[in-house]
Scaffold this motif. Sequence first.
Motif: not given
Length: 125
Positions: A74-93
Amino acid sequence: MSDELSKMFAALADPTRRDMVARLAVSDATVSQLAEPYDVSIQAVSKHLKVLADAGLVTRTREAQTRPVHLEAEVFDLMTKWIERYRRQAEERYRRLDALLAEMNDGPAAPGGEDESTTKKGKAS
């Protein structure tokens, strides 16, 4: 949160620790079991596990005479959320860049659905 993430990513920066995490994702294991595939001492494996434990990625429990190591998935959820936020921003760019490149290649759309190149071709024929 940032400090927690720093510890997690630092712990996973080592390939041996990443391999241990991958093996623990399948099932819990003892220190001896984790040490088997490596040409290192039990003490070295214990040090790797301490880094993973300090980062909150693994815990050790007591079962009879053994102390299995357990992955805290479940600790990986925190990492996944952080990565996902930046992935979405990169996709938008990238979407904006794709649109800009398409506009540069095709030219702006002319009124009536025809772009400038189609209009010029039609007049030249």
